[in-house]
Design an enzyme around this catalytic site. Structure first.
Site, PDB file in Angstrom:
ATOM      1  N   ASP A 182     -74.688  19.573 -34.019  1.00  0.00           N
ATOM      2  CA  ASP A 182     -73.724  19.040 -33.012  1.00  0.00           C
ATOM      3  C   ASP A 182     -73.908  17.463 -33.265  1.00  0.00           C
ATOM      4  OD1 ASP A 182     -72.455  18.055 -30.829  1.00  0.00           O
ATOM      5  OD2 ASP A 182     -73.095  19.486 -29.690  1.00  0.00           O
ATOM      6  N   SER A 196     -66.331  24.041 -41.047  1.00  0.00           N
ATOM      7  CA  SER A 196     -65.876  25.511 -40.754  1.00  0.00           C
ATOM      8  C   SER A 196     -64.403  25.781 -40.624  1.00  0.00           C
ATOM      9  CB  SER A 196     -66.791  25.761 -39.352  1.00  0.00           C
ATOM     10  OG  SER A 196     -66.118  24.832 -38.369  1.00  0.00           O
ATOM     11  N   SER A 215     -60.009   9.515 -39.883  1.00  0.00           N
ATOM     12  CA  SER A 215     -59.410   9.177 -38.850  1.00  0.00           C
ATOM     13  C   SER A 215     -58.020   9.848 -38.420  1.00  0.00           C
ATOM     14  CB  SER A 215     -59.011   7.347 -38.815  1.00  0.00           C
ATOM     15  OG  SER A 215     -58.417   7.069 -37.803  1.00  0.00           O
ATOM     16  N   ALA A 254     -59.039   5.586 -28.207  1.00  0.00           N
ATOM     17  CA  ALA A 254     -60.132   4.903 -28.185  1.00  0.00           C
ATOM     18  C   ALA A 254     -61.241   4.948 -29.341  1.00  0.00           C
ATOM     19  CB  ALA A 254     -60.702   4.972 -26.754  1.00  0.00           C
ATOM     20  N   THR A 261     -53.335  22.773 -40.431  1.00  0.00           N
ATOM     21  CA  THR A 261     -54.820  23.349 -40.080  1.00  0.00           C
ATOM     22  C   THR A 261     -54.933  23.866 -38.645  1.00  0.00           C
ATOM     23  OG1 THR A 261     -55.471  21.363 -39.060  1.00  0.00           O
ATOM     24  CG2 THR A 261     -55.768  21.483 -41.438  1.00  0.00           C
ATOM     25  N   GLY A 277     -60.287  23.241 -40.736  1.00  0.00           N
ATOM     26  CA  GLY A 277     -59.719  21.973 -40.917  1.00  0.00           C
ATOM     27  C   GLY A 277     -59.729  21.478 -42.214  1.00  0.00           C
ATOM     28  N   TYR A 291     -58.546   9.604 -26.939  1.00  0.00           N
ATOM     29  CA  TYR A 291     -58.891  10.108 -28.627  1.00  0.00           C
ATOM     30  C   TYR A 291     -58.303   8.789 -29.290  1.00  0.00           C
ATOM     31  CZ  TYR A 291     -57.605  12.375 -32.866  1.00  0.00           C
ATOM     32  OH  TYR A 291     -57.552  12.944 -34.158  1.00  0.00           O
ATOM     33  N   LYS A 310     -60.531   6.802 -32.101  1.00  0.00           N
ATOM     34  CA  LYS A 310     -60.452   6.526 -33.415  1.00  0.00           C
ATOM     35  C   LYS A 310     -60.087   4.879 -33.896  1.00  0.00           C
ATOM     36  CE  LYS A 310     -60.433  10.721 -34.917  1.00  0.00           C
ATOM     37  NZ  LYS A 310     -61.383  11.209 -36.133  1.00  0.00           N
TER      38      LYS A 310
END
Length: 280
Positions: free
Chosen positions: A57, A12, A135, A151, A184, A14, A149, A153
């Site tokens: 989801d 949707s 990533s 952790a 984005t 990015g 975040y 990636k």
């Protein structure tokens, strides 16, 4: 240029949206997932049957497996699986709530793991394919205010690097993509903040909060160019293990890796000193 069928989570906005637009424009087929089915109405109207859409989801593991099953069963063959869905959680580790921590891990890490696990039996059965794992520069370099975040990636990069070795005999390539900042809507719609604690106003973590709250900042990276490089990587053999995108990503990762290497090399004698003597 051979036409391919792609499965992409989170189309949707990015990178998922940019990739989907470019792929459909050039004639490929895309199975895309969204959390709001109406988010891709314009693409569906423009490209019809070449866009297959499912509501998903990625924190719902049974749903991840069900959607992957449906996509392969209805489309027959999927050449490339792009694990893109995710978001950023900003705040010092102490500031974040337990619920935020669990949701961040379930989305970025567990969701990505389960997507790959669900796709692998089909990729093996069809004789190969590609997996692209989104990533970030934050998968190799760590910044204060992004502990959870990072952790997720760093975790998904370790998972992907192991999987790429496990599945190589099946002609399945895996590529980790590490973009820096891009224009984005990630900063505006895909960053979540933990509750602010005044004690952390003097911490470097507060800087990440200020960046996330600054809606006027403009990133250097061109997401359309980045999306094209991700798409073109599928034509490379063997699959590139990692792709850093953006000058900020390259520079931050370079600093992080050279710093870690220097620290490791300084400990060489210490590390070797803990072995039993040879022959014992």
């Amino acid at each position: 240029m051979a036409q391919r069928t792609w499965l992409i989570t989170g189309i949707s906005s990015g990178f998922g949206r940019h990739m989907t637009e470019q792929l459909l424009e050039r004639g490929d087929h895309v199975a895309g997932t969204v959390r709001n089915l109406h988010a891709a109405d314009d693409l569906k109207a423009a490209y019809g049957d070449r866009l297959w859409i499912a509501n998903l989801d990625v924190t719902d593991t049974p749903a991840v497996h069900a959607v992957v099953d449906q996509a392969f069963e209805q489309l027959g063959r999927i050449d490339v699986v792009v694990s893109n869905a995710g978001y950023g959680l900003i705040g010092a580790a102490e500031e974040l709530t337990d619920e935020q921590i669990i949701h961040q891990i379930n989305t970025n890490l567990v969701g990505s793991i389960q997507l790959v696990r669900a796709a692998l039996p089909y990729l093996r059965a069809q004789g190969g394919g590609r997996i692209i794992q989104l990533s970030t520069v934050g998968g190799q370099a760590a910044f204060p205010g992004g502990s959870l975040y990072h952790a997720t990636k760093w975790g998904i990069e370790g998972f992907a690097e192991a999987v790429m070795q496990e599945v190589a005999p099946f002609n399945i390539g895996v590529t980790i993509v590490e973009p820096g900042g891009a224009r984005t809507n990630f900063r505006h719609h895909s960053l979540k903040l933990g509750p602010r604690m005044e004690a952390y106003d003097i911490s470097p973590a507060a800087g990440a909060r200020r960046i996330a709250e600054d809606k006027t900042a403009v990133s250097m990276g061109d997401p359309a160019k980045m999306a094209k490089i991700m798409i073109d990587s599928v034509d490379q053999h063997p699959a590139p293990k990692r792709i850093a995108l953006g000058s900020d990503s390259y520079q931050a990762i370079h600093r992080a890796l050279t710093g870690r290497l220097a620290e490791l090399e300084a400990q060489r004698e210490l590390a070797f000193s803990t072995d039993f003597p040879k022959g014992q």
